[in-house]
Every structure is written in structure tokens, then in C-alpha cells.
Design an enzyme around this catalytic site. Sequence first.
Site, PDB file in Angstrom:
ATOM      1  N   GLN A  16       0.784  -1.240   0.000  1.00 52.58           N
ATOM      2  CA  GLN A  16       0.000   0.000   0.000  1.00 52.58           C
ATOM      3  C   GLN A  16       0.821   1.298   0.000  1.00 52.58           C
ATOM      4  O   GLN A  16       0.511   2.241  -0.717  1.00 52.58           O
ATOM      5  CB  GLN A  16      -0.942   0.013   1.221  1.00 52.58           C
ATOM      6  N   LYS A  73      15.891 -12.014 -10.437  1.00 55.93           N
ATOM      7  CA  LYS A  73      16.867 -13.024 -10.019  1.00 55.93           C
ATOM      8  C   LYS A  73      17.476 -13.709 -11.252  1.00 55.93           C
ATOM      9  O   LYS A  73      18.094 -14.755 -11.142  1.00 55.93           O
ATOM     10  CB  LYS A  73      16.234 -13.995  -9.019  1.00 55.93           C
ATOM     11  N   ASN A  94       9.498   0.102  -2.085  1.00 59.05           N
ATOM     12  CA  ASN A  94       9.271  -0.040  -0.633  1.00 59.05           C
ATOM     13  C   ASN A  94       9.443  -1.501  -0.221  1.00 59.05           C
ATOM     14  O   ASN A  94       8.615  -2.076   0.471  1.00 59.05           O
ATOM     15  CB  ASN A  94       7.907   0.526  -0.194  1.00 59.05           C
ATOM     16  N   GLY A  96      11.408  -4.624   1.764  1.00 59.98           N
ATOM     17  CA  GLY A  96      11.987  -4.759   3.094  1.00 59.98           C
ATOM     18  C   GLY A  96      13.453  -4.340   3.046  1.00 59.98           C
ATOM     19  O   GLY A  96      14.054  -4.258   1.963  1.00 59.98           O
ATOM     20  N   ARG A 102      20.518  -6.539  -2.277  1.00 55.92           N
ATOM     21  CA  ARG A 102      20.753  -7.957  -2.601  1.00 55.92           C
ATOM     22  C   ARG A 102      20.625  -8.217  -4.102  1.00 55.92           C
ATOM     23  O   ARG A 102      21.251  -9.110  -4.642  1.00 55.92           O
ATOM     24  CB  ARG A 102      19.795  -8.868  -1.812  1.00 55.92           C
ATOM     25  N   GLU A 138       1.334  -1.100   8.298  1.00 59.87           N
ATOM     26  CA  GLU A 138       0.547   0.042   8.771  1.00 59.87           C
ATOM     27  C   GLU A 138       0.487   0.187  10.302  1.00 59.87           C
ATOM     28  O   GLU A 138       0.890   1.197  10.875  1.00 59.87           O
ATOM     29  CB  GLU A 138      -0.882  -0.116   8.218  1.00 59.87           C
ATOM     30  N   ASP A 167       0.673   3.795   6.065  1.00 59.61           N
ATOM     31  CA  ASP A 167       0.944   3.432   4.674  1.00 59.61           C
ATOM     32  C   ASP A 167       0.656   4.592   3.722  1.00 59.61           C
ATOM     33  O   ASP A 167       1.556   5.160   3.106  1.00 59.61           O
ATOM     34  CB  ASP A 167       0.068   2.239   4.271  1.00 59.61           C
ATOM     35  N   GLY A 244      -7.447  20.529  19.660  1.00 55.54           N
ATOM     36  CA  GLY A 244      -7.024  21.882  19.304  1.00 55.54           C
ATOM     37  C   GLY A 244      -7.443  22.863  20.375  1.00 55.54           C
ATOM     38  O   GLY A 244      -7.875  22.473  21.467  1.00 55.54           O
ATOM     39  N   GLY A 245      -7.351  24.149  20.055  1.00 53.71           N
ATOM     40  CA  GLY A 245      -7.695  25.192  21.026  1.00 53.71           C
ATOM     41  C   GLY A 245      -9.198  25.301  21.286  1.00 53.71           C
ATOM     42  O   GLY A 245      -9.627  25.867  22.286  1.00 53.71           O
ATOM     43  N   GLN A 246      -9.991  24.764  20.389  1.00 50.81           N
ATOM     44  CA  GLN A 246     -11.448  24.841  20.538  1.00 50.81           C
ATOM     45  C   GLN A 246     -11.958  23.513  21.106  1.00 50.81           C
ATOM     46  O   GLN A 246     -11.409  22.461  20.800  1.00 50.81           O
ATOM     47  CB  GLN A 246     -12.101  25.076  19.167  1.00 50.81           C
TER      48      GLN A 246
HETATM   49  C1  LIG Z   1       5.887  -4.737   3.392  1.00 46.86           C
HETATM   50  C2  LIG Z   1       6.940  -5.725   3.802  1.00 46.86           C
HETATM   51  C3  LIG Z   1       6.853  -6.028   5.304  1.00 46.86           C
HETATM   52  C4  LIG Z   1       6.683  -7.029   3.017  1.00 46.86           C
HETATM   53  O1  LIG Z   1       7.683  -7.987   3.338  1.00 46.86           O
HETATM   54  P1  LIG Z   1       7.957  -9.199   2.333  1.00 46.86           P
HETATM   55  O2  LIG Z   1       6.680  -9.715   1.782  1.00 46.86           O
HETATM   56  O3  LIG Z   1       8.858 -10.165   3.012  1.00 46.86           O
HETATM   57  O4  LIG Z   1       8.689  -8.515   1.084  1.00 46.86           O
HETATM   58  P2  LIG Z   1      10.142  -7.882   0.957  1.00 46.86           P
HETATM   59  O5  LIG Z   1       9.979  -6.552   0.381  1.00 46.86           O
HETATM   60  O6  LIG Z   1      10.941  -7.938   2.212  1.00 46.86           O
HETATM   61  O7  LIG Z   1      10.846  -8.886  -0.040  1.00 46.86           O
HETATM   62  C5  LIG Z   1      10.403  -9.024  -1.323  1.00 46.86           C
HETATM   63  C6  LIG Z   1      10.969 -10.298  -1.889  1.00 46.86           C
HETATM   64  O8  LIG Z   1      10.523 -10.401  -3.230  1.00 46.86           O
HETATM   65  C7  LIG Z   1      11.617 -10.475  -4.093  1.00 46.86           C
HETATM   66  N1  LIG Z   1      11.338  -9.707  -5.301  1.00 46.86           N
HETATM   67  C8  LIG Z   1      10.758  -8.496  -5.380  1.00 46.86           C
HETATM   68  N2  LIG Z   1      10.671  -8.103  -6.660  1.00 46.86           N
HETATM   69  C9  LIG Z   1      11.228  -9.084  -7.392  1.00 46.86           C
HETATM   70  C10 LIG Z   1      11.443  -9.250  -8.780  1.00 46.86           C
HETATM   71  N3  LIG Z   1      11.049  -8.343  -9.658  1.00 46.86           N
HETATM   72  N4  LIG Z   1      12.060 -10.388  -9.182  1.00 46.86           N
HETATM   73  C11 LIG Z   1      12.451 -11.330  -8.310  1.00 46.86           C
HETATM   74  N5  LIG Z   1      12.266 -11.228  -6.974  1.00 46.86           N
HETATM   75  C12 LIG Z   1      11.652 -10.102  -6.536  1.00 46.86           C
HETATM   76  C13 LIG Z   1      12.773  -9.851  -3.348  1.00 46.86           C
HETATM   77  O9  LIG Z   1      13.995 -10.295  -3.801  1.00 46.86           O
HETATM   78  C14 LIG Z   1      12.492 -10.263  -1.921  1.00 46.86           C
HETATM   79  O10 LIG Z   1      12.976 -11.571  -1.729  1.00 46.86           O
HETATM   80  P3  LIG Z   1      14.307 -11.834  -0.845  1.00 46.86           P
HETATM   81  O11 LIG Z   1      13.904 -11.555   0.570  1.00 46.86           O
HETATM   82  O12 LIG Z   1      14.565 -13.274  -1.149  1.00 46.86           O
HETATM   83  O13 LIG Z   1      15.344 -10.902  -1.314  1.00 46.86           O
HETATM   84  C15 LIG Z   1       8.365  -5.203   3.440  1.00 46.86           C
HETATM   85  O14 LIG Z   1       8.439  -5.036   2.055  1.00 46.86           O
HETATM   86  C16 LIG Z   1       8.691  -3.868   4.118  1.00 46.86           C
HETATM   87  O15 LIG Z   1       8.999  -3.797   5.314  1.00 46.86           O
HETATM   88  N6  LIG Z   1       8.682  -2.789   3.319  1.00 46.86           N
HETATM   89  C17 LIG Z   1       9.054  -1.468   3.778  1.00 46.86           C
HETATM   90  C18 LIG Z   1       7.996  -0.876   4.625  1.00 46.86           C
HETATM   91  C19 LIG Z   1       6.663  -0.786   3.904  1.00 46.86           C
HETATM   92  O16 LIG Z   1       6.560  -0.229   2.848  1.00 46.86           O
HETATM   93  N7  LIG Z   1       5.652  -1.346   4.569  1.00 46.86           N
HETATM   94  C20 LIG Z   1       4.284  -1.072   4.213  1.00 46.86           C
HETATM   95  C21 LIG Z   1       3.777  -1.906   3.199  1.00 46.86           C
HETATM   96  S1  LIG Z   1       2.148  -1.348   2.862  1.00 46.86           S
END
Ligand SMILES: CC(C)(COP(=O)(O)OP(=O)(O)OC[C@H]1O[C@@H](n2cnc3c(N)ncnc32)[C@H](O)[C@@H]1OP(=O)(O)O)[C@@H](O)C(=O)NCCC(=O)NCCS
Length: 423
Positions: A16, A73, A94, A96, A102, A138, A167, A244-246
Site C-alpha cells: 500500500q 533473479k 518499498n 523490506g 541484494r 501500517e 501506509d 485543538g484550542g477549541q
Molecule cells: C511490506 C513488507 C513487510 C513485506 O515484506 P515481504 O513480503 O517479506 O517482502 P520484501 O519486500 O521484504 O521482499 C520481497 C521479496 O521479493 C523479491 N522480489 C521483489 N521483486 C522481485 C522481482 N522483480 N524479481 C524477483 N524477486 C523479486 C525480493 O527479492 C524479496 O525476496 P528476498 O527476501 O529473497 O530478497 C516489506 O516489504 C517492508 O517492510 N517494506 C518497507 C515498509 C513498507 O513499505 N511497509 C508497508 C507496506 S504497505
Amino acid sequence: MEALKGIRILDMTHVQAGPTCSQLLAWMGADVIKFENPAGDATRGQLRDVPKADSLYFTMLNCNKRSITVNMKTAEGKQVFVDLVKTCDIIMENFGPGVLDRFGFSWEKIHEINPKIVMGSIKGFGSSGPYADFKAYENVAQAMGGAMSTTGVPDGPPFVTGAQIGDSGTGLHLAIGLLAALRQAEHTGQGQYVEVAMMDGVMNLCRVKFRDHQRLTRGELPEYSVPTYKGMGEVPRAGNDSGGGQLGNAIHCKPHGANDWLYIVVQEAVWAPLAKRIGPELGMPELASDPHFATIGERRKNQQLMWTLINKYAEQHTKRELMGILNSLDVPCGPIMSTEDLANDEHVRGRDMWVELDHPERGTWYNVGMPIKLSDSPAVIKRSPLLGEHTDEILKQVLGYDETQVSALKKAGAFSVPPKKAA
Ligand SMILES: CC(C)(COP(=O)(O)OP(=O)(O)OC[C@H]1O[C@@H](n2cnc3c(N)ncnc32)[C@H](O)[C@@H]1OP(=O)(O)O)[C@@H](O)C(=O)NCCC(=O)NCCS
């Protein structure tokens, strides 16, 4: 002309926080290329209401974008990524912590590939500090940014708010940062890294609570309906106090259902006309001159009694009737609108804030409209893309690849999920 016409965005965001930002930029006319993992943004399949169709979670956050799937990959997928970085003005993500590193693409590397590109990143807690390695959603951000500890009633548990301040709020912050950096890059030819941490964004939205936090070092908070005292330390939860003030509060109206409430702000200037209007019906014709309520200071002290009187008056009126009465007295107020109220509200429809759209998999659906109204370039809202719907179009139109190249890349698995290895 659309305000951001000619701006191309490589949008690697998911869920999101990021997609909120890129959808707004798309509504302002940017060409947003949603660069998806071949498995697709996880929200496509989350909370599905129509079997096999993209969920509303996805469709409501990804309008006006084009979708390309690329497997980062694979070496071939990475080359497509590099070619896109070269042609875009903004890249945003956004993931993780550490995901892009990586893949082999730190900000430094991306800047080297295209020095003018602006990069936007959302992280739960930013790239520095003891929390930098943590993921966030969120409510984690609401918990850690001060929103939850200050939301709810004093004797109850902390509450999250329904508005997605962690978010979508962070997405808004990012949009502002990206546009500022884009403007600077136009002058300097140099892009920069724009980072917004969800926790920081929530703190920004809780600014007035930190105002009160500091006021508590000097004395009580007289406008709060709950007890406060000098040296209290933490700002308490204060129900529906105005903050607020009100003075303000939610008033229960006829027929006293779950959303039969009207929020009223008893602005200083409106007390006299309000008291003159409600006093006689309450059997208190002198209410306007009653010393318990004569000044804002007295009304703060006696606010529970004031709210009891206003609630008593409201027993005879629906929230819409009371809104009419109070608006005629210039009292700021608003009915607590349910989602059903809003989806059917004439004002909302008239402002294009509940927009009917079509979708090949789900048929008719609605999206919340564009809240930022530009007089010369109003948003034209178009449905979200299917997974990989524009892969070929982007490769050919944007990158100039020919059919032979596209087929070779497809064969190499650049756009698909790798086949599962045999056990
Ligand atoms: C939202 C969140 C918790 C989701 O976690 P998650 O589902 O484990 O996803 P991540 O973003 O950590 O990882 C995505 C995975 O998809 C893989 N991936 C993403 N795009 C890819 C692509 N085009 N091709 C191949 N792999 C891909 C990544 O390599 C990663 O895998 P890895 O851990 O093996 O490297 C995390 O992305 C996060 O903390 N984001 C930042 C904060 C945020 O925006 N949170 C609010 C979300 S609404």
C-alpha cells in the site's frame, strides 16, 4: 496537459505505502511503469472478493499504471531493469530492508547508471538507527509513531485509526519529496535519494500530540476532558476531544445507531448563538449568560456538563437535522459518515471522489477518487493493469527492443517465475 506529462516512473513498490504514492503521480499524468515480481504484487491475491480476479486491495491502489513483470533473479531481468533505469526520471521502491542491495542495485549503483534519476524509498524505520533492519506494516507504524498511544479512551487499550496514516500517509510524504527532488534535478542534472520512514511520517502526523507532550512539562492541559497534570510525561488518550484550542466532541443523535453521531466544535465565537438556540428547548433560557459557560476557560472546566446538555438537545434530532441547525448558526460540525453514507453521498459523487470503473476480470467496481484537484489538468482515472499486461508494449515502445530480443528474453525466463526444481 497533464501536470506530470513526460515524467516516467519505474515503480517497484508493492502493497500500500508505495503504490498510494505512484497512483497519485499517475493521476497527475506521470507514465508509471509498475515493475512487478513475476508472481505479482502480493495484494493482487489478498482479500479477494471475486475468484481469480485482482483484489480490490490491488485495483484501488494501482490505477493508471502499466504493468511489466521482470524476474530480478535472472541476469536478463537485471539487464531489462538497467535499461529501464536509464529511461526513467524516478525510481521508487518499498521493499523490506536490503532487498535492492541484494539484487546488486544500491542507490549508489543506480545513480551511477543514471545520474539524473531521483530515487524514492519507503522503509518502516529508515536506513539508519537501531530499528533500520525491521520490516513494518501500517499498524506497526501507527504503534511506533505515537498514533496508537494517543488514540482511544483513557481507561481502554490503545487503538489504531481507520485512516491509513502509516501506509498511505507515508506515500503522500514520499510524493512531496519526489516532486521536490525532481525539480532540483531539473536545475542540477543530479538526482538524489529520497527516503521516508513510516514511523517518521506518523510522527509528523501526530505533531500536535508532541506539542501537548511539551506543554505537560509546564502545566496541565485544560482543554483535555481527562485529567492531566504538570510532569505527567506521556500525553493521555482523550477519546473524541478536539485536540485543538477549541472544544469539540462527538454527540449522539436520533435514532442512536452506531453512526448516528455528529462531531461538533464549539468555537469560541459560536457559544452564544448555540446556547440561545438550545437553551430554551432544554428549559434553560438563560444558558447563554450562565457563568458556568461564559468564557472559554469556564467551558473547558465544565465541558462534561456542556456536552451533556448538547447531547440532551441532540436526542430530538438526527445527525443530518442537527448538522442543518448548527450550520445555520455557523457552528463547525460534521456527521460521522459511514462508508455506506459516503458511497451514496451527493457531495462525494459531485466531487468525483467515488468513481465507477470497469475491469476485465471483475466488472464494475468503485475507486476513491483523486483528492488533489488541479484546475488545468484534472485526473482521468483508468483501471489498474492486469499482471504483466504491458510487458511487450514497454519492452518495445519504451526500450526499443525488437521481437527477436523479446522472444529470447522470454525464453531465458526474464519475465516469468522460475520453474520449481524437481525434488
Ligand atoms: C511490506 C513488507 C513487510 C513485506 O515484506 P515481504 O513480503 O517479506 O517482502 P520484501 O519486500 O521484504 O521482499 C520481497 C521479496 O521479493 C523479491 N522480489 C521483489 N521483486 C522481485 C522481482 N522483480 N524479481 C524477483 N524477486 C523479486 C525480493 O527479492 C524479496 O525476496 P528476498 O527476501 O529473497 O530478497 C516489506 O516489504 C517492508 O517492510 N517494506 C518497507 C515498509 C513498507 O513499505 N511497509 C508497508 C507496506 S504497505
